[in-house]
Scaffold this motif. Structure first.
Motif, PDB file in Angstrom:
ATOM      1  N   PRO A   1      10.342  -2.328 -73.802  1.00  0.00           N
ATOM      2  CA  PRO A   1      10.150  -3.561 -74.566  1.00  0.00           C
ATOM      3  C   PRO A   1       9.757  -3.226 -75.997  1.00  0.00           C
ATOM      4  O   PRO A   1       9.196  -2.161 -76.258  1.00  0.00           O
ATOM      5  N   PRO A   2      10.062  -4.100 -76.952  1.00  0.00           N
ATOM      6  CA  PRO A   2       9.813  -3.796 -78.366  1.00  0.00           C
ATOM      7  C   PRO A   2       8.385  -3.349 -78.666  1.00  0.00           C
ATOM      8  O   PRO A   2       8.168  -2.471 -79.498  1.00  0.00           O
ATOM      9  N   ARG A   3       7.404  -3.921 -77.981  1.00  0.00           N
ATOM     10  CA  ARG A   3       6.012  -3.574 -78.268  1.00  0.00           C
ATOM     11  C   ARG A   3       5.673  -2.146 -77.846  1.00  0.00           C
ATOM     12  O   ARG A   3       4.642  -1.596 -78.249  1.00  0.00           O
ATOM     13  N   LEU A   4       6.528  -1.535 -77.028  1.00  0.00           N
ATOM     14  CA  LEU A   4       6.293  -0.172 -76.558  1.00  0.00           C
ATOM     15  C   LEU A   4       7.318   0.810 -77.122  1.00  0.00           C
ATOM     16  O   LEU A   4       7.483   1.914 -76.592  1.00  0.00           O
ATOM     17  N   ALA A   5       7.981   0.422 -78.196  1.00  0.00           N
ATOM     18  CA  ALA A   5       9.071   1.240 -78.724  1.00  0.00           C
ATOM     19  C   ALA A   5       8.600   2.620 -79.192  1.00  0.00           C
ATOM     20  O   ALA A   5       9.405   3.549 -79.276  1.00  0.00           O
ATOM     21  N   PHE A   6       7.318   2.777 -79.480  1.00  0.00           N
ATOM     22  CA  PHE A   6       6.808   4.071 -79.937  1.00  0.00           C
ATOM     23  C   PHE A   6       6.569   5.040 -78.777  1.00  0.00           C
ATOM     24  O   PHE A   6       6.513   6.262 -78.975  1.00  0.00           O
ATOM     25  N   LEU A   7       6.445   4.514 -77.556  1.00  0.00           N
ATOM     26  CA  LEU A   7       6.056   5.361 -76.432  1.00  0.00           C
ATOM     27  C   LEU A   7       7.099   6.420 -76.059  1.00  0.00           C
ATOM     28  O   LEU A   7       6.722   7.551 -75.729  1.00  0.00           O
ATOM     29  N   PRO A   8       8.402   6.129 -76.072  1.00  0.00           N
ATOM     30  CA  PRO A   8       9.357   7.196 -75.758  1.00  0.00           C
ATOM     31  C   PRO A   8       9.226   8.420 -76.666  1.00  0.00           C
ATOM     32  O   PRO A   8       9.418   9.560 -76.212  1.00  0.00           O
ATOM     33  N   PHE A   9       8.873   8.203 -77.922  1.00  0.00           N
ATOM     34  CA  PHE A   9       8.666   9.338 -78.827  1.00  0.00           C
ATOM     35  C   PHE A   9       7.466  10.166 -78.385  1.00  0.00           C
ATOM     36  O   PHE A   9       7.507  11.398 -78.407  1.00  0.00           O
ATOM     37  N   LEU A  10       6.395   9.486 -77.964  1.00  0.00           N
ATOM     38  CA  LEU A  10       5.218  10.204 -77.491  1.00  0.00           C
ATOM     39  C   LEU A  10       5.516  10.948 -76.194  1.00  0.00           C
ATOM     40  O   LEU A  10       5.102  12.094 -76.014  1.00  0.00           O
ATOM     41  N   VAL A  11       6.241  10.293 -75.311  1.00  0.00           N
ATOM     42  CA  VAL A  11       6.548  10.902 -74.009  1.00  0.00           C
ATOM     43  C   VAL A  11       7.353  12.190 -74.179  1.00  0.00           C
ATOM     44  O   VAL A  11       7.106  13.195 -73.497  1.00  0.00           O
TER      45      VAL A  11
ATOM     46  N   ASP B   1       7.904  -4.075 -63.947  1.00  0.00           N
ATOM     47  CA  ASP B   1       8.983  -4.989 -64.322  1.00  0.00           C
ATOM     48  C   ASP B   1       8.960  -5.246 -65.833  1.00  0.00           C
ATOM     49  O   ASP B   1       9.137  -6.385 -66.296  1.00  0.00           O
ATOM     50  N   ALA B   2       8.743  -4.178 -66.583  1.00  0.00           N
ATOM     51  CA  ALA B   2       8.587  -4.284 -68.040  1.00  0.00           C
ATOM     52  C   ALA B   2       9.814  -3.818 -68.801  1.00  0.00           C
ATOM     53  O   ALA B   2       9.784  -3.733 -70.027  1.00  0.00           O
ATOM     54  N   VAL B   3      10.889  -3.515 -68.101  1.00  0.00           N
ATOM     55  CA  VAL B   3      12.089  -3.051 -68.798  1.00  0.00           C
ATOM     56  C   VAL B   3      12.782  -4.230 -69.464  1.00  0.00           C
ATOM     57  O   VAL B   3      12.681  -5.379 -69.009  1.00  0.00           O
ATOM     58  N   CYS B   4      13.474  -3.939 -70.558  1.00  0.00           N
ATOM     59  CA  CYS B   4      14.283  -4.962 -71.209  1.00  0.00           C
ATOM     60  C   CYS B   4      15.545  -5.173 -70.382  1.00  0.00           C
ATOM     61  O   CYS B   4      16.260  -4.218 -70.083  1.00  0.00           O
TER      62      CYS B   4
ATOM     63  N   PRO C   1       9.283  11.931 -68.856  1.00  0.00           N
ATOM     64  CA  PRO C   1      10.109  10.736 -69.105  1.00  0.00           C
ATOM     65  C   PRO C   1      10.426   9.966 -67.832  1.00  0.00           C
ATOM     66  O   PRO C   1      10.541   8.733 -67.858  1.00  0.00           O
ATOM     67  N   VAL C   2      10.548  10.663 -66.706  1.00  0.00           N
ATOM     68  CA  VAL C   2      10.804   9.998 -65.430  1.00  0.00           C
ATOM     69  C   VAL C   2       9.602   9.134 -65.041  1.00  0.00           C
ATOM     70  O   VAL C   2       9.750   7.979 -64.619  1.00  0.00           O
ATOM     71  N   ALA C   3       8.399   9.681 -65.202  1.00  0.00           N
ATOM     72  CA  ALA C   3       7.184   8.939 -64.864  1.00  0.00           C
ATOM     73  C   ALA C   3       7.020   7.713 -65.759  1.00  0.00           C
ATOM     74  O   ALA C   3       6.646   6.626 -65.289  1.00  0.00           O
ATOM     75  N   TYR C   4       7.303   7.887 -67.046  1.00  0.00           N
ATOM     76  CA  TYR C   4       7.196   6.753 -67.975  1.00  0.00           C
ATOM     77  C   TYR C   4       8.141   5.623 -67.563  1.00  0.00           C
ATOM     78  O   TYR C   4       7.752   4.450 -67.508  1.00  0.00           O
ATOM     79  N   TYR C   5       9.378   5.989 -67.254  1.00  0.00           N
ATOM     80  CA  TYR C   5      10.350   4.956 -66.885  1.00  0.00           C
ATOM     81  C   TYR C   5       9.981   4.317 -65.545  1.00  0.00           C
ATOM     82  O   TYR C   5      10.165   3.108 -65.355  1.00  0.00           O
ATOM     83  N   ALA C   6       9.439   5.111 -64.623  1.00  0.00           N
ATOM     84  CA  ALA C   6       8.999   4.554 -63.351  1.00  0.00           C
ATOM     85  C   ALA C   6       7.896   3.522 -63.548  1.00  0.00           C
ATOM     86  O   ALA C   6       7.841   2.500 -62.838  1.00  0.00           O
ATOM     87  N   ILE C   7       7.012   3.762 -64.514  1.00  0.00           N
ATOM     88  CA  ILE C   7       5.949   2.790 -64.813  1.00  0.00           C
ATOM     89  C   ILE C   7       6.554   1.490 -65.327  1.00  0.00           C
ATOM     90  O   ILE C   7       6.141   0.384 -64.932  1.00  0.00           O
ATOM     91  N   LEU C   8       7.545   1.599 -66.222  1.00  0.00           N
ATOM     92  CA  LEU C   8       8.205   0.393 -66.725  1.00  0.00           C
ATOM     93  C   LEU C   8       8.836  -0.401 -65.579  1.00  0.00           C
ATOM     94  O   LEU C   8       8.709  -1.629 -65.510  1.00  0.00           O
ATOM     95  N   LEU C   9       9.520   0.302 -64.682  1.00  0.00           N
ATOM     96  CA  LEU C   9      10.176  -0.369 -63.565  1.00  0.00           C
ATOM     97  C   LEU C   9       9.154  -0.965 -62.603  1.00  0.00           C
ATOM     98  O   LEU C   9       9.339  -2.080 -62.094  1.00  0.00           O
TER      99      LEU C   9
END
Length: 325
Positions: free
Chosen positions: A90-100, A302-305, A291-299
């Motif tokens: 989601p837009p509010r978390l757009a910085f997190l993939p860079f950190l991950v 239910d926070a995925v775009c 990155p797998v763990a981060y995406y699992a948290i989004l799923l």
């Protein structure tokens, strides 16, 4: 990466990399086997290609283009992973993939330095995406392709079977859906591997299942209990490590089924837990699950775009064409 590079060379010469010794690769590319080889307990090094076929075929396009340094393929895939996570966040978390991906420099250092685990991360993320959308066949295809790069994602599969069993209302539905996922996943895994299996079945089997298929035991090394052996703090036999891995696998599968509603999205990082108890628990077995763990948290939240990759790509292309006009 050394073995992948040499395997691509052999393939272009019409030779089967699974039936050839990788030992000449060290001399050809000036790499020290003592420093970079995978050592066995007998003092030798592993000289067979030890990964499934996509660990070689992934690099064929770059080789055909005549671009040197196969690490560039890994970097391109890393950027695709970044783009995927940005797309899904989601837009509010757009910085997190860079950190991950970049807060820990080791992930980038590995990717640019010959450790190509990022190649299985991308298809696994896509498998997670379609599993979340309950498109089982598509999800299984992507998971199968992830398994065709390295053995690490293989451990996800029994947990996915538990997921299907727990969420299905009856045995007939479970058998149907399990058959769909197993068939699609196995088909995707075999697609790149089958030519090599037909070329020399025993060579492929003994290489991909090193050292399980009868090869010499490897030197104990890693981040988990293996560290105690590596630093001479404790003597632990290989059979003890095997028991630890079996206990962690079957114990966690039981716990996963028992507490499924609370932990179901942990399925995607289960290999990291199981491999921590192995006698070889190398750092890269764990760091690429970030990155797998981060995406699992989004799923899980239910926070995925909820955007379509296809529609967004079409919109981008349309915008480019309009600008050009």
């Amino acid at each position: 990466m050394l073995f992948s590079q040499y395997s691509v060379d052999l393939l272009f010469d019409g030779r089967n990399p699974y039936a050839a010794s990788m030992r000449p690769a060290f001399e050809k590319y000036g790499i020290s086997p003592a420093a970079y080889g995978t050592h066995t307990v007998g003092g030798d090094i592993v000289t067979s290609l030890s990964y499934p076929a996509l660990s070689v075929l992934y690099f064929v396009p770059q080789t055909l283009l005549g671009v040197p340094n196969l690490n560039r393929t890994s970097v391109v895939v890393l950027l695709l992973v970044l783009g995927f996570l940005l797309h899904e966040s989601p837009p509010r978390l757009a910085f997190l993939p860079f950190l991950v991906l970049f807060a820990n420099p080791d992930l980038l250092r590995f990717t640019t330095g010959g450790v190509f685990d990022i190649l299985w991360v991308l298809p696994l993320l896509l498998g997670m995406r379609y599993w979340y959308r309950e498109q089982l066949m598509v999800a299984a295809i992507w998971v199968g392709l992830a398994c065709a790069v390295k053995q690490t994602p293989w451990i996800v599969t029994p947990y996915l079977a538990v997921w299907l069993y727990v969420e299905r209302d009856d045995l007939r539905t479970f058998v149907r859906d399990a058959g769909i996922t197993l068939g699609a996943g196995l088909g995707a895994f075999l697609a790149p591997n089958l030519p090599f299996i037909l070329w020399d079945p025993m060579a492929w089997l003994t290489s991909v299942f090193t050292p399980v298929a009868g090869g010499p035991a490897l030197v104990t090394e890693g981040m988990g209990p293996a560290l105690l052996v590596q630093t001479d703090l404790l003597a632990v036999s290989k059979s003890t490590f095997t028991a630890l891995v079996a206990l962690s696998l079957f114990g966690s599968l039981f716990a996963y089924a028992r507490f499924f509603d609370h932990v179901k999205w942990l399925v995607w990082i289960a290999p990291a837990f199981v491999l921590w108890f192995n006698y070889r628990s190398l750092y890269n077995y764990f760091i690429f699950f970030l990155p797998v763990a981060y995406y699992a948290i989004l799923l899980n939240r239910d926070a995925v775009c909820h955007r379509s990759l296809r529609s967004e790509l079409s919109a981008t292309l349309s915008s480019v064409r309009s600008s050009g006009g």
